[in-house]
Design an enzyme around this catalytic site. Structure first.
Site, short mmCIF file in Angstrom:
data_model
loop_
_atom_site.label_atom_id
_atom_site.label_comp_id
_atom_site.label_asym_id
_atom_site.label_seq_id
_atom_site.Cartn_x
_atom_site.Cartn_y
_atom_site.Cartn_z
N ASP A 1 0.81 -1.22 0.00
CA ASP A 1 0.00 0.00 0.00
C ASP A 1 0.84 1.27 0.00
O ASP A 1 0.30 2.36 -0.17
CB ASP A 1 -0.92 0.01 1.23
CG ASP A 1 -1.94 -1.11 1.15
OD1 ASP A 1 -2.40 -1.41 0.02
OD2 ASP A 1 -2.27 -1.70 2.19
N MET B 1 -5.78 -3.18 -6.06
CA MET B 1 -5.83 -3.04 -4.62
C MET B 1 -5.68 -1.57 -4.25
O MET B 1 -5.34 -0.74 -5.10
CB MET B 1 -4.73 -3.87 -3.97
CG MET B 1 -5.01 -5.37 -4.05
SD MET B 1 -3.74 -6.36 -3.23
CE MET B 1 -4.67 -7.88 -2.93
N ARG C 1 -7.27 0.11 -0.61
CA ARG C 1 -8.53 0.37 0.08
C ARG C 1 -8.57 1.82 0.58
O ARG C 1 -9.62 2.45 0.56
CB ARG C 1 -8.67 -0.61 1.25
CG ARG C 1 -10.09 -0.81 1.70
CD ARG C 1 -10.53 -2.27 1.68
NE ARG C 1 -11.97 -2.38 1.91
CZ ARG C 1 -12.86 -2.57 0.95
NH1 ARG C 1 -12.49 -2.68 -0.30
NH2 ARG C 1 -14.14 -2.67 1.25
N GLU D 1 -9.81 -0.33 -5.50
CA GLU D 1 -10.93 -0.99 -4.80
C GLU D 1 -11.59 -0.09 -3.76
O GLU D 1 -12.75 -0.29 -3.42
CB GLU D 1 -10.45 -2.28 -4.12
CG GLU D 1 -9.38 -2.05 -3.06
CD GLU D 1 -8.93 -3.32 -2.35
OE1 GLU D 1 -9.70 -4.29 -2.29
OE2 GLU D 1 -7.79 -3.34 -1.85
N TYR E 1 -5.06 -10.98 -5.66
CA TYR E 1 -3.74 -11.42 -5.17
C TYR E 1 -2.72 -11.57 -6.29
O TYR E 1 -1.51 -11.57 -6.01
CB TYR E 1 -3.86 -12.77 -4.46
CG TYR E 1 -4.59 -12.74 -3.14
CD1 TYR E 1 -4.68 -11.56 -2.39
CD2 TYR E 1 -5.17 -13.88 -2.62
CE1 TYR E 1 -5.35 -11.54 -1.17
CE2 TYR E 1 -5.84 -13.87 -1.40
CZ TYR E 1 -5.93 -12.69 -0.68
OH TYR E 1 -6.58 -12.68 0.52
N LEU E 2 -3.18 -11.73 -7.53
CA LEU E 2 -2.20 -11.89 -8.61
C LEU E 2 -1.22 -10.72 -8.61
O LEU E 2 -0.04 -10.90 -8.91
CB LEU E 2 -2.89 -11.98 -9.98
CG LEU E 2 -3.97 -13.05 -10.18
CD1 LEU E 2 -4.35 -13.14 -11.66
CD2 LEU E 2 -3.54 -14.42 -9.67
N ARG F 1 -0.10 -8.74 -6.11
CA ARG F 1 0.92 -8.62 -5.07
C ARG F 1 1.81 -9.85 -4.99
O ARG F 1 2.83 -9.85 -4.30
CB ARG F 1 0.28 -8.31 -3.71
CG ARG F 1 -0.42 -9.47 -3.07
CD ARG F 1 -1.01 -9.08 -1.72
NE ARG F 1 -1.46 -10.28 -1.04
CZ ARG F 1 -2.21 -10.30 0.04
NH1 ARG F 1 -2.63 -9.16 0.57
NH2 ARG F 1 -2.56 -11.43 0.60
#
Lengths: 419, 419
Positions: free
Chosen positions: A144, A190, A192, A247, A297-298, A300
């Protein structure tokens, strides 16, 4: 004084390069046997310490430890487990110290984000208070990119590279078929709370008209009408539109856009991505044919396309953590200090854990374009070096040959926690 | 007789390596200037011929054409456009011949799947009948791997490699965090009618317990209870479960599983992936925390992780198409003929277009495991060599440096089609 052992743990969401930091820690510790005995790794992170489940990294060959540098995810297991405050939860902290004492552990290397730096800081304080001082050093990690002080966090550069590459490749795909097929492609990334990852897709654009055409960031509440106008204009001008959406994008009233109260055929609320919501918006108002991808997840885990800069920094920070400990530093975290953007020059600095614990670095306002739908040249200058360089893993039979640990457990010396 | 020009067109869904076939065609044609004049490429495939929108590939440098070998998607534009039968739609076929005649085109290289081979076959017949014979050669392409006769289709090996790599990487991610976070990870792949792409994920498994744990294929109607049992067992045995699901999976009554009549907050039917449906099934019946990824176009555009075998075959088939034409063959398609699995040996063969047109190769029953949830060793023997080898594109500033064409248009000589 005989050498104290070390405890290393991975924390929170894993990344493509957290194991490179592990390699840096273990390799550097092995170079200093007079000061550091064995590095024990926690099974599933800090839980491994609480439950006295330790992996004896001395049982792993130098080759296996070196292979961690090119292996994604958390080789020892990670955990989403935040120790609460010392007052509410003194027992857990005391248990950590008890386990450290039982295994003669004098060094604690905690590889994680802001929460983990907070924990490492508290352990350092409590060890002192309990008469069992432990040298606590944080090792930064988070896709992040939200740790303060450090220029960037290991893990981010690689996910940024993945997203930029995916945007460029899918963009070419859509461009080549838009005349008779998909007009709008949406890539959900990703992020958040911060838009760093989605923002990195902007690196894919080389020339005007290149994708991405719109980036939706959590920092900018979605103005649906302006967004739809922008999509339509992109389709009219270039024949297609590539949207990259974080996201965590929110509506004007502060709800997550992904929280649409959608229900499946059984009446169950569908917990779903934001991409299908954006897609439906476009389909319903503009009528364009769309496709969307949810990288999940792909992105990260994509060690196969990791940033060489990121791998190098992850390893260097693991190494620096041990060197700081050997230099007598305590309750600190090594950082990346940027000297220049281009060429990218950096060195390792350090910061007190107290100064990074539970603090979140936001994307600066000056990195967001006035339209709210793209990033600025300043953002690109910051991001560009972080994805530089390729660091391919070795392959066997067409697939990346990732490390497999023996994972030999250390014999328990204590009664189970809580008994 | 002066050299005739050639027309090259890309058709249908693009792939990571269709441009490698284009490079093979153009480079080989350039080696034979006495027989082949200029290669014109259709803008958006066959539409380019109908609308007389042709790109003059002679205006592209040798370096640019060579760079097509490492550039994904359709550099000239592709189209989902199927010419109907000769009887219903004679005008379109006649227009093609008219455009070919106007530009002195004597060779037609059509790079596509079964539909395209059918079109190429019909053009060959009609040219003959109209007194303007055209040498029509198909160049196979489809990520779906569903062309008959040929061992495999260019595009499939690379998407297979992408899916296998993604499964291995995301599998490591989930394994490392399952104790406190996601238990079940679902990867949705392409494959509306055949399970080839999802099946390729099985290559990621090296040892018992490795992901993928369950593969859902369109060939096997979903038995929900047996599926859920299998997921639960995987979580109990290994701590987590990785499910790879083909977008075309159907229920026992023959409906697409993705067609759940899901409606969004506005009452609109949600056209969505199958992954969220499978995820909801698991959440509602087993209660496990899940994540899912929908790779969508990322998988077929992923030139950065293309199979070297696939790239080599794509290029070789483009080359072979021209060589067949020069050898006086007509209405044929070059194929891959497998000589042995391991080591993988193959050579170029040929097949009459008539024999491949509109015929779909299914995954053989003996490739599907008795459980219906995995593939057999025979399938793995077939698949393994197709993902072998890496063929990395060059990078600039951390991103793949893909070809950009000048795309110079050929001056029109005819009135617009349909006037």
């Amino acid at each position: 004084m005989p050498a104290k052992n070390a405890f290393y743990a991975q924390s929170g969401g894993v990344t493509a390069v957290i194991n490179a930091s592990a390699a840096g820690v273990i390799e550097t510790a092995r170079e200093h046997p007079a000061q550091i005995g064995t590095v024990y790794a926690g099974v599933n992170g800090i839980l491994g310490a609480l439950h006295e489940e330790l992996i004896d990294t001395a049982a792993e060959s130098a080759e296996t430890i070196a292979a961690l540098r090119h292996t994604p995810a958390g080789a020892f297991g990670s955990a989403r487990y935040k120790l609460r405050g010392l007052e509410e939860n003194r027992a857990e902290y005391e248990r950590l110290i008890e386990v450290f004492r039982a295994h003669d552990i004098g060094y604690f290397f905690y590889n994680g984000g802001g929460d983990s730096q907070d924990t490492a800081h508290k352990v350092s304080q409590l060890g002192e208070a309990m008469g069992y001082p432990v040298t606590c050093i944080g090792v930064p990690k988070t896709v992040d990119n939200d740790l303060p002080v450090t220029d960037t966090c290991p893990g981010f550069g690689s996910v940024a590279k993945y997203v930029a590459v995916a945007t460029r490749e899918a963009g070419l795909d859509v461009a080549s078929m838009a005349e008779t097929s998909t007009r709008v492609f949406i890539l959900e990334t990703m992020g958040r709370h911060a838009g760093w990852i989605a923002a990195a897709s902007a690196l894919a654009r080389e020339q005007d008209g290149d994708p991405p055409h719109v980036i939706l960031l959590p920092e900018v509440p979605l103005d649906e009408q302006r967004f739809l106008d922008r999509v339509r204009r992109s389709v009219e001008d270039f024949g297609y539109c590539v949207v990259v959406v974080s996201e965590g994008v929110k509506t004007a009233d502060g709800r997550f856009l992904s929280d649409q109260g959608t229900r499946d055929a059984f009446g169950h609320v569908q917990l779903g991505g934001v991409a299908p919501v954006v897609a439906a918006m476009i389909k319903n108002h503009l009528g364009y044919k769309y496709h969307y991808a949810i990288a999940d997840y792909l992105q990260r885990a994509a060690r196969h396309i990791a940033s060489a800069t990121d791998v190098e920094q992850a390893h260097a920070l693991g190494r620096a953590a041990v060197e700081l400990a050997l230099a007598g530093r305590n309750a600190v975290m090594p950082t990346i200090v940027r000297e220049s953007d281009s060429p990218y020059r950096w060195h390792i600095g350090e910061v007190a854990l107290e100064a990074v614990a539970n603090r979140e670095a936001k994307m600066p306002e000056e990195y967001i374009d006035g339209s709210g739908f793209f990033v600025t040249e300043a953002a690109l200058r910051y991001l560009r070096p972080l994805i530089a360089g390729e660091d391919y893993p070795p392959y066997r039979d067409g697939l990346p040959d990732y490390a497999r640990l023996r994972g030999q457990r250390v014999a328990r010396r204590l009664a189970p926690f809580g008994t």
